[in-house]
Scaffold this active site. Structure first.
Site, PDB file in Angstrom:
ATOM      1  N   HIS A  16       1.818   4.194  -3.094  1.00 39.10           N
ATOM      2  CA  HIS A  16       1.779   5.667  -2.988  1.00 39.10           C
ATOM      3  C   HIS A  16       3.114   6.272  -3.441  1.00 39.10           C
ATOM      4  CE1 HIS A  16      -2.093   6.055  -1.123  1.00 39.10           C
ATOM      5  NE2 HIS A  16      -1.751   5.493   0.023  1.00 39.10           N
ATOM      6  N   HIS A  33       0.831  -1.208   0.000  1.00 40.68           N
ATOM      7  CA  HIS A  33       0.000   0.000   0.000  1.00 40.68           C
ATOM      8  C   HIS A  33       0.869   1.262   0.000  1.00 40.68           C
ATOM      9  CE1 HIS A  33      -3.719   2.282   1.288  1.00 40.68           C
ATOM     10  NE2 HIS A  33      -2.768   3.139   1.626  1.00 40.68           N
ATOM     11  N   GLU A  34       1.809   1.335   0.921  1.00 42.83           N
ATOM     12  CA  GLU A  34       2.650   2.530   1.019  1.00 42.83           C
ATOM     13  C   GLU A  34       3.625   2.627  -0.161  1.00 42.83           C
ATOM     14  OE1 GLU A  34       1.854   4.791   3.023  1.00 42.83           O
ATOM     15  OE2 GLU A  34       0.445   3.586   4.168  1.00 42.83           O
TER      16      GLU A  34
END
Length: 212
Positions: A30, A26-27
């Site tokens: 980004h 997820h990170e």
């Protein structure tokens, strides 16, 4: 010890592995998307990596194990580095939840293929990967700060509205915490998350039921 955890002890290894993968990807999503749109901030701070150590927040990880609610370290993004801040901002915010959706989709497909023939621990792990990643996908799209859903709305809003949103963001964070932590969440956020998570899982079932 089990009474202090949000999950059963036998589930804990699968929860930890699933969270490591979900939070890290997820990170990274980004950071990678921001980098592709011209912002090196996350890269310069060592966040353009799939090493979980660089993405996990110790307190946030403990909280999710104890309370069922937690967080990873937010990826720093400087929207002033984007040529098209509005479009890039939306895509950067959307990249995290979409990465969880993709993990869940792939894990569900693999589960569909190997169920009945794989070891029990593999089935349990895949089930946890599916459930946690769908939950994170839905959860992060909620329109509350500091979640990705709120950032998407913020980027799409007209400048005057964004100013107002910034002024009242602290109250939004407080409302969000109240809804998540207190019993009020049993009548608001949690039923919504359950319905939406089940809807996504039903969608996966329909897709793979047709092709497999």
């Amino acid at each position: 010890m089990e009474q202090f955890l949000a999950f059963d002890l036998e589930q804990l290894p699968f929860v930890i592995i699933a969270l490591l993968v979900a939070f890290t990807v997820h990170e990274f999503a980004h950071a990678y998307t921001a980098f592709k749109f011209g912002d090196d901030t996350a890269k310069d701070q060592g966040r353009l990596t799939l090493n979980p150590v660089h993405h996990l927040d110790p307190i946030g990880t403990i909280f999710i194990l104890i309370a069922g609610f937690g967080w990873a370290r937010p990826v720093p993004v400087n929207r002033r580095n984007f040529k098209n801040p509005k479009l890039a901002g939306v895509l950067v915010s959307l990249a995290g939840p979409l990465s969880n959706f993709l993990i869940a989709f792939l894990a569900f497909g693999l589960l569909y293929l190997v169920v009945g023939s794989a070891p029990v621990f593999a089935i349990q792990l895949l089930n946890m990967m599916v459930w946690l990643n769908v939950l994170l996908f839905v959860f992060n799209l909620l329109p509350f700060p500091p979640l990705d859903g709120y950032r998407i709305i913020e980027d799409l809003a007209p400048p005057r509205t964004r100013v107002k949103m910034t002024q009242y963001e602290q109250y939004g964070v407080l409302l969000f915490l109240i809804l998540v932590i207190t019993p009020l969440g049993d009548h608001t956020i949690r039923p919504f998350l359950t319905r939406m998570t089940n809807s996504v899982l039903a969608g996966f079932e329909s897709i793979f039921g047709v092709f497999l």
